[in-house]
Write an enzyme that holds these catalytic residues in place. Structure first.
Site, short mmCIF file in Angstrom:
data_model
loop_
_atom_site.label_atom_id
_atom_site.label_comp_id
_atom_site.label_asym_id
_atom_site.label_seq_id
_atom_site.Cartn_x
_atom_site.Cartn_y
_atom_site.Cartn_z
N CYS A 92 1.04 -0.83 -0.46
CA CYS A 92 -0.40 0.12 -0.16
C CYS A 92 1.15 1.31 0.00
CB CYS A 92 -1.60 -0.13 0.95
SG CYS A 92 -1.94 1.76 0.82
N CYS A 148 -0.58 3.88 2.20
CA CYS A 148 -0.19 4.17 3.69
C CYS A 148 1.29 4.19 4.16
CB CYS A 148 -0.64 2.69 4.26
SG CYS A 148 -2.34 1.57 3.54
N ASP A 149 1.99 3.44 3.62
CA ASP A 149 3.81 3.70 3.54
C ASP A 149 4.62 4.49 2.68
OD1 ASP A 149 2.78 1.74 5.76
OD2 ASP A 149 2.94 0.04 4.55
#
Ligand code: NAP
Length: 320
Positions: free
Chosen positions: A143, A146-147
């Site tokens: 992701c 997300c990261d």
């Protein structure tokens, strides 16, 4: 073989899954005094437990650890009477009276008036050694939203050739010093516009006909490099990257529905437009198991809320 055991009495609502969608549904149905039963399966907490810091969930300006966020949601749901059971659902059936039999393995069956399916989707991984140890926290993720921000000024590689891989690669150019896009063929599967944008980007370098054959974490377990094999020549070479983003598709966890909900060709549950209801009255779907578009914690939570409200109204109508 043991006989099938029906446990306890009829549940108002069974929620299957303990990601953001499941716990939000549990909070809402709990607050509605429905005493929900939440089935967590063998790996509770959903995809957020495999990520490190969550920086985009509203209300946490400093970010929040994914597992901590999920545990907070669980505590909040339990405060309102939700009960959790670590059973894995194998099949759902509908009785003639409209209630649901929720089978757990081959021996236990639970009965409920309504069911909310929030079982999420599992990202496909490559199946290489060390994958489970480094997944989520040490330089292997699925992701970019997300990261991605953790890879500022570092080289990263995205694996895949579809729209997701192109989207991830493009997003990562905001942070990474260099983005390799590694695909197993010499042509992207992605839509033309996405493919063109990716291939024209100065920070993105495609690696064609290639596959990763090994991850190399350094001291402390963080990713340092990978081995890349050219599928045409068989030649292997090292690639120095701090982050590996796998974008080779997701598999929605919808295999136990037994025809009670329609699925799209990829297995995602089809909801009635504008609702979380499925084609079967009393059966709702929320979160990534029904959403291949947004796939965000906050959108899953929103769907969990909607499913709970719809289930609550359905149960109230049944009583009335
Ligand atoms: P996808 O279209 O199925 O693409 C998966 C990619 O991963 C393919 O390039 C495939 O290679 C590769 N792949 C699959 N298994 C692999 C393996 N074991 N090892 C290496 N590579 C592997 O999946 P997706 O990109 O997640 O997209 C899913 C759906 O969502 C699509 O319909 C897509 O259009 C849609 N989507 C749309 C958007 C958007 O419009 N903004 C964004 C994201 C996703 P091959 O090409 O060789 O098969």
């Amino acid at each position: 073989m043991s006989a099938l055991v029906t446990l306890k009495g009829m549940e108002n609502v069974i929620i299957i899954g303990t990601g953001c969608a499941g716990w939000t549904a549990a909070i809402y149905t709990g607050r509605a005094n429905l005493n929900p039963l939440v089935l967590a399966g063998e790996q509770p907490g959903g995809q957020l437990t495999t990520t490190s810091e969550v920086e985009n969930f509203p209300g946490f300006p400093e970010g929040v650890d994914g597992a901590t966020l999920m545990f907070s949601m669980q505590q909040q749901a339990e405060k309102f009477g939700a009960r959790i059971d670590y059973k894995m659902v194998s099949k759902i059936e509908r009785r003639a009276n409209g209630s649901f039999d929720v089978h757990c393995g081959s021996e236990v069956v639970l009965e409920a008036k309504a069911v909310i399916v929030a079982t999420g989707a599992s990202a496909r991984l490559l199946g290489l050694p060390k994958e489970q140890e480094i997944y989520g926290k040490n330089g292997l993720t699925t992701c970019a939203t997300c990261d991605g921000a953790f890879y500022r000024d570092m080289p990263v590689v995205v694996v895949g050739g579809g729209d997701s891989a192109c989207e991830e690669a493009t997003f990562l150019t905001r942070f990474a010093s260099k983005v390799y896009l590694l695909h197993r063929r010499d042509e992207l599967r992605a839509s033309k516009i996405m493919a063109e944008r990716v291939l024209a980007h100065e920070k993105i370098e495609p690696i064609w006909n290639a596959e990763i054959t090994a991850y190399h974490p350094g001291e402390g377990g963080k990713m340092e490099s990978v081995t890349v094999r050219n599928r045409e020549t068989g030649k292997e070479s090292p690639l120095e990257v701090k982050g590996v983003f796998i974008a080779i598709g997701h598999v929605p966890n919808s295999g136990f529905l037994n025809g009670l909900a329609d699925l799209d060709p990829e297995g995602y549950i089809l909801q009635i437009p504008g609702k979380t209801a499925t084609k079967t009255e009393g059966l709702y779907a929320a979160g990534d198991v029904a959403d291949h578009v947004y796939r965000q914690a906050i959108t899953a939570a929103g769907q969990g809320c909607a499913a709970a409200l719809e289930a609550e109204r359905f149960l109230a109508d049944q009583e009335g």
